[in-house]
Scaffold this motif. Structure first.
Motif, PDB file in Angstrom:
ATOM      1  N   LEU A 201       1.027  -2.242  -4.534  1.00 47.83           N
ATOM      2  CA  LEU A 201       1.033  -0.809  -4.983  1.00 47.83           C
ATOM      3  C   LEU A 201       0.723   0.121  -4.061  1.00 47.83           C
ATOM      4  N   THR A 202       0.022  -0.165  -3.045  1.00 46.10           N
ATOM      5  CA  THR A 202      -0.549   0.851  -2.162  1.00 46.10           C
ATOM      6  C   THR A 202       0.070   0.848  -0.767  1.00 46.10           C
ATOM      7  N   THR A 203       1.006  -0.019  -0.521  1.00 40.99           N
ATOM      8  CA  THR A 203       1.761  -0.199   0.622  1.00 40.99           C
ATOM      9  C   THR A 203       2.329   1.121   1.381  1.00 40.99           C
ATOM     10  N   PRO A 204       3.003   1.931   0.705  1.00 41.58           N
ATOM     11  CA  PRO A 204       3.666   3.081   1.107  1.00 41.58           C
ATOM     12  C   PRO A 204       2.393   4.037   1.604  1.00 41.58           C
ATOM     13  N   LEU A 205       1.365   4.126   0.752  1.00 35.79           N
ATOM     14  CA  LEU A 205       0.257   5.173   0.935  1.00 35.79           C
ATOM     15  C   LEU A 205      -0.409   4.880   2.266  1.00 35.79           C
ATOM     16  N   LEU A 206      -0.888   3.492   2.510  1.00 36.62           N
ATOM     17  CA  LEU A 206      -1.283   3.083   3.564  1.00 36.62           C
ATOM     18  C   LEU A 206      -0.579   3.103   4.982  1.00 36.62           C
ATOM     19  N   LEU A 207       0.894   2.877   4.904  1.00 39.82           N
ATOM     20  CA  LEU A 207       1.625   3.221   5.960  1.00 39.82           C
ATOM     21  C   LEU A 207       1.588   4.769   6.399  1.00 39.82           C
ATOM     22  N   ARG A 208       1.593   5.576   5.465  1.00 41.66           N
ATOM     23  CA  ARG A 208       1.638   6.994   5.513  1.00 41.66           C
ATOM     24  C   ARG A 208       0.294   7.382   6.296  1.00 41.66           C
ATOM     25  N   LEU A 209      -0.746   6.900   5.763  1.00 44.31           N
ATOM     26  CA  LEU A 209      -1.988   7.221   6.455  1.00 44.31           C
ATOM     27  C   LEU A 209      -2.157   6.734   7.760  1.00 44.31           C
ATOM     28  N   MET A 210      -1.404   5.857   8.304  1.00 47.88           N
ATOM     29  CA  MET A 210      -1.201   5.131   9.561  1.00 47.88           C
ATOM     30  C   MET A 210      -0.264   5.906  10.411  1.00 47.88           C
ATOM     31  N   GLN A 211       0.329   7.017   9.742  1.00 47.92           N
ATOM     32  CA  GLN A 211       1.166   7.724  10.454  1.00 47.92           C
ATOM     33  C   GLN A 211       2.591   7.016  11.038  1.00 47.92           C
ATOM     34  N   THR A 212       2.815   5.787  10.141  1.00 49.37           N
ATOM     35  CA  THR A 212       4.281   5.058  10.700  1.00 49.37           C
ATOM     36  C   THR A 212       5.206   6.032  10.893  1.00 49.37           C
ATOM     37  N   GLU A 213       6.137   5.571  11.830  1.00 48.54           N
ATOM     38  CA  GLU A 213       7.133   6.639  12.331  1.00 48.54           C
ATOM     39  C   GLU A 213       8.310   6.301  11.067  1.00 48.54           C
ATOM     40  N   LYS A 214       9.194   7.366  10.923  1.00 52.07           N
ATOM     41  CA  LYS A 214      10.257   7.157   9.904  1.00 52.07           C
ATOM     42  C   LYS A 214      11.236   6.488  10.337  1.00 52.07           C
ATOM     43  N   SER A 215      11.455   5.988  11.716  1.00 52.05           N
ATOM     44  CA  SER A 215      12.562   5.233  12.134  1.00 52.05           C
ATOM     45  C   SER A 215      12.116   3.829  11.809  1.00 52.05           C
ATOM     46  N   TYR A 216      10.884   3.310  11.376  1.00 50.19           N
ATOM     47  CA  TYR A 216      10.849   1.733  10.760  1.00 50.19           C
ATOM     48  C   TYR A 216      10.093   2.098   9.593  1.00 50.19           C
ATOM     49  N   PHE A 217       9.599   3.173   9.157  1.00 44.90           N
ATOM     50  CA  PHE A 217       8.967   2.971   7.767  1.00 44.90           C
ATOM     51  C   PHE A 217       9.317   2.132   6.645  1.00 44.90           C
ATOM     52  N   ALA A 218      10.521   2.455   6.267  1.00 49.39           N
ATOM     53  CA  ALA A 218      11.326   1.729   5.183  1.00 49.39           C
ATOM     54  C   ALA A 218      11.155   0.057   5.263  1.00 49.39           C
ATOM     55  N   TYR A 219      11.295  -0.302   6.500  1.00 52.06           N
ATOM     56  CA  TYR A 219      11.225  -1.672   6.910  1.00 52.06           C
ATOM     57  C   TYR A 219       9.787  -2.111   6.936  1.00 52.06           C
ATOM     58  N   SER A 220       8.977  -1.417   7.206  1.00 49.22           N
ATOM     59  CA  SER A 220       7.544  -1.799   6.950  1.00 49.22           C
ATOM     60  C   SER A 220       7.004  -1.968   5.592  1.00 49.22           C
ATOM     61  N   VAL A 221       7.717  -0.943   4.687  1.00 44.58           N
ATOM     62  CA  VAL A 221       7.364  -1.027   3.405  1.00 44.58           C
ATOM     63  C   VAL A 221       8.022  -2.616   2.778  1.00 44.58           C
ATOM     64  N   GLN A 222       9.141  -2.655   3.241  1.00 44.57           N
ATOM     65  CA  GLN A 222       9.817  -4.000   2.629  1.00 44.57           C
ATOM     66  C   GLN A 222       9.115  -5.147   3.006  1.00 44.57           C
ATOM     67  N   TYR A 223       8.613  -5.257   4.280  1.00 45.27           N
ATOM     68  CA  TYR A 223       7.785  -6.362   4.879  1.00 45.27           C
ATOM     69  C   TYR A 223       6.575  -6.538   4.273  1.00 45.27           C
ATOM     70  N   PHE A 224       5.739  -5.451   4.177  1.00 43.25           N
ATOM     71  CA  PHE A 224       4.459  -5.685   3.696  1.00 43.25           C
ATOM     72  C   PHE A 224       4.406  -6.020   1.888  1.00 43.25           C
ATOM     73  N   ARG A 225       5.479  -5.216   1.269  1.00 41.61           N
ATOM     74  CA  ARG A 225       5.504  -5.774  -0.141  1.00 41.61           C
ATOM     75  C   ARG A 225       5.681  -7.157  -0.241  1.00 41.61           C
ATOM     76  N   PHE A 226       6.667  -7.828   0.466  1.00 43.98           N
ATOM     77  CA  PHE A 226       7.004  -9.099   0.295  1.00 43.98           C
ATOM     78  C   PHE A 226       5.774 -10.011   0.824  1.00 43.98           C
ATOM     79  N   TYR A 227       5.187  -9.480   1.710  1.00 42.20           N
ATOM     80  CA  TYR A 227       4.045 -10.373   2.382  1.00 42.20           C
ATOM     81  C   TYR A 227       2.975 -10.482   1.388  1.00 42.20           C
ATOM     82  N   PHE A 228       2.837  -9.495   0.639  1.00 42.85           N
ATOM     83  CA  PHE A 228       1.537  -9.373  -0.163  1.00 42.85           C
ATOM     84  C   PHE A 228       1.772  -9.983  -1.658  1.00 42.85           C
TER      85      PHE A 228
END
Length: 458
Positions: free
Chosen positions: A125-152
Motif C-alpha cells: 500500500l505504501t510503495t508509491p508514497l515511499l518512492l515519492r518521499l525518496m525523490q525517485t526520478e520519473k524516468s524509472y518511478f513506474a518500474y520501481s512501483v512494479q518491482y516493490f509491489r511484487f517484491y512485498f
C-alpha cells in the motif's frame, strides 16, 4: 521410536557445539555455512539486478538497484526482532531448558506469521508514497512501483524464512538454512532468466521470481523445524504467542529492530540525495551496494556467529569462554574486512563491470569504492562489538551508538555539506565518517567498561 531417536541423533550431528571444543574451530565451522548461505541470499536481489541490467533498459536497472534502502526500511524492524528471538532461543538451548526453548520457538513462529502479513499490507500500500518521499526520478518511478509491489507480495515468506533460519542457527544448525538457500537461489536465477531474459516480461517479473523463491526457502525451513532435533521441534497445533515469552523476545529484539528501521530510514534519506544526481549515479551507487553486500559477507556472518556463540555460552555459564571467543572474533573480522577493502580497491572496475556495462555508472561505483573501501575495518569493528553486546543481552548500547552515528550524524552531515559542495562523493564520505565515529565510541566503551571482561554473571 527408534526412527525418531535416530532422526534426533542425525539432527544433533548437524549442529556445531559452541559451548565446548576449540573456539576458533567451532566458531569457524558454525560461521562458514552462514557465509555460504548469505552468499546465496545476496543472489536473490543481485540476480534481479544482473539479469535486468543485461536484458532490460537502464531505467529498469536503476529501479532494481535503488531498492535496497527501502526494502531494509520495511524488513529491518522484523529482522531485529528475529535477532532478539535468536538470542533468547540460544540462551535457553545453552542452558538446556527444553520447556522454555519450546515456548520460545512457537512464540517466534506465531509472531513471524502475524508480522509477515502486516509487512505485506504495509509494503504494497505504501510503495508509491515511499518512492515519492525518496525523490525517485520519473524516468524509472513506474518500474520501481512494479518491482516493490511484487517484491512485498513475498514479505510473509521473507519474515518466516529469516525467523526460521534464526531458530536453527540459535540451536547450532547453520547447515540446513544453507541447503535451502542454495536450492531457492538457483530457482530464483532460473525464474529470473526465464521470465525476464526469455519471456521478456519486464522488471516486475524479477520481483515475482524472488517472491516465489522466498516462499520455497521459508517452507523448507519450517519443514526442517517440524522434524525437530535435540530438545526442539515445531508443532503446528502449538503455534501461539505466549505473552511472557513474547515480552522477553521483544525486550531483546526491539532495540535491534528500532535501530534497523531508523538507520534504514536514514539510508532512505541518503538515497533521496543520491537520486538528485541522476539515473547514472543511482545505477552506479546501487551497483556498488550490491558489490559491497557480497564483499562484506564474511564479516556479517562472523558477527552473526558471535551473537549465537556469546548467548549460548552465557546460557551455559561459561563466561570466560564467551570472552575469549569475542576477542578472537573481533581480531579476525577486522583483519579480514581490511583485506577485502584492499581487494575491492584494486579490482574495482572489473568487479563493477560484471553488473553493468554503463561506463558512467561504473565511474560512479569506482568513486564510491575509493572513498569507502579502506574503512571497512571500522565498519567491521562496530558490527563485532554490537553483535557481542546483543549476545550478552545488552542491545540498548549498540542501538544508541549506531543511531547517533549512523543515523543522526550521517543525515546531519549530508544535509549540511551536500547543498554546499554538490558532489556525490560527499554523500559517499558520510559512511566512513560515521563508521569511524561509532568505532571510537565502541572502543571507549570496550576499554572502560567491565561488561566485556566478566560478562555480567547474572
Amino acid at each position: 521410536m527408534k526412527g525418531s531417536a535416530s532422526a534426533a541423533r542425525r539432527s544433533v550431528q548437524k549442529n556445531v557445539s559452541l559451548t565446548e571444543g576449540p573456539i576458533w574451530k567451532n566458531l569457524t565451522l558454525f560461521a562458514v555455512p552462514i557465509l555460504l548461505g548469505q552468499v546465496f541470499q545476496q543472489l536473490y536481489n543481485t540476480a534481479d539486478a544482473w539479469i535486468v541490467g543485461h536484458f532490460r533498459s537502464n531505467s529498469e536497472y536503476a529501479a532494481v538497484t535503488s531498492t535496497g534502502s527501502l526494502v531494509f526500511l520495511l524488513v529491518g524492524f522484523f529482522s531485529g526482532i528475529a535477532v532478539g528471538a535468536g538470542v533468547v532461543i540460544a540462551r535457553y538451548y545453552g542452558a538446556k531448558d527444553k520447556e522454555k526453548l519450546d515456548t520460545a520457538i512457537h512464540t517466534t513462529v506465531a509472531f513471524g506469521l502475524l508480522a509477515g502479513l502486516l509487512l505485506t499490507v504495509v509494503g504494497v500500500l505504501t510503495t508509491p508514497l515511499l518512492l515519492r518521499l525518496m525523490q525517485t526520478e520519473k524516468s524509472y518511478f513506474a518500474y520501481s512501483v512494479q518491482y516493490f509491489r511484487f517484491y512485498f507480495f513475498g514479505a510473509v515468506a521473507i519474515v518466516m524464512y529469516n525467523l526460521g533460519m534464526g531458530v536453527l542457527r540459535a540451536v547450532g544448525d547453520s547447515k540446513s538454512p544453507l541447503y535451502y538457500l542454495i536450492f531457492s537461489s538457483v530457482l530464483n536465477v532460473a525464474l529470473d532468466y526465464l521470465l525476464v531474459g526469455v519471456l521478456d516480461c519486464g522488471v516486475w517479473a524479477a520481483a515475482l521470481a524472488t517472491s516465489i523463491s522466498q516462499f520455497v526457502s521459508a517452507l523448507l525451513c519450517i519443514l526442517r523445524l517440524m522434524r525437530g532435533g535435540d530438545g526442539y521441534r515445531l508443532r503446528l497445533r502449538s503455534i501461539r504467542m505466549e505473552k511472557a515469552m513474547l515480552r522477553e523476545i521483544i525486550r531483546y529484539g526491539l532495540p535491534s529492530g528500532v535501530q534497523n528501521s531508523i538507520i534504514a530510514f536514514a539510508n532512505v534519506i541518503v538515497q533521496s540525495n543520491i537520486n538528485v544526481f541522476g539515473e547514472d549515479t543511482v545505477a552506479g551507487s546501487g551497483t556498488y551496494a550490491k558489490l559491497e553486500g557480497f564483499a562484506f559477507l564474511p564479516i556479517t556472518c562472523y558477527t552473526m556467529a558471535l551473537t549465537t556463540f556469546v548467548s549460548q555460552n552465557l546460557g551455559a555459564g561459561k563466561h570466560d569462554r564467551a570472552k575469549k571467543g569475542s576477542v578472537f572474533g573481533i581480531v579476525s573480522c577486522v583483519v579480514i574486512a581490511e583485506l577485502i577493502g584492499v581487494a575491492m580497491l584494486l579490482l574495482a572496475r572489473p568487479l563493477l563491470s560484471f553488473f553493468t556495462k554503463n561506463p558512467d555508472a561504473i565511474d560512479v561505483g569506482v568513486k564510491q569504492i575509493k572513498v569507502e573501501a579502506l574503512f571497512f575495518c571500522m565498519l567491521s569493528f562496530s558490527h563485532c562489538i554490537a553483535a557481542i553486546m546483543r549476545g550478552a543481552g545488552r542491545p540498548m548500547v549498540p542501538m544508541f551508538v549506531m543511531l547517533g552515528a549512523w543515523c543522526v550524524l550521517r543525515v546531519t552531515y549530508i544535509s549540511i555539506v551536500v547543498p554546499i559542495v554538490k558532489e556525490s562523493w560527499v554523500i559517499f564520505s558520510a559512511y566512513p565518517l560515521t563508521w569511524t565515529v561509532s568505532s571510537i565510541v565502541f572502543l571507549i566503551f570496550y576499554l572502560k567498561s567491565d561488561w566485556i571482561h566478566g560478562f555480567d554473571k547474572e
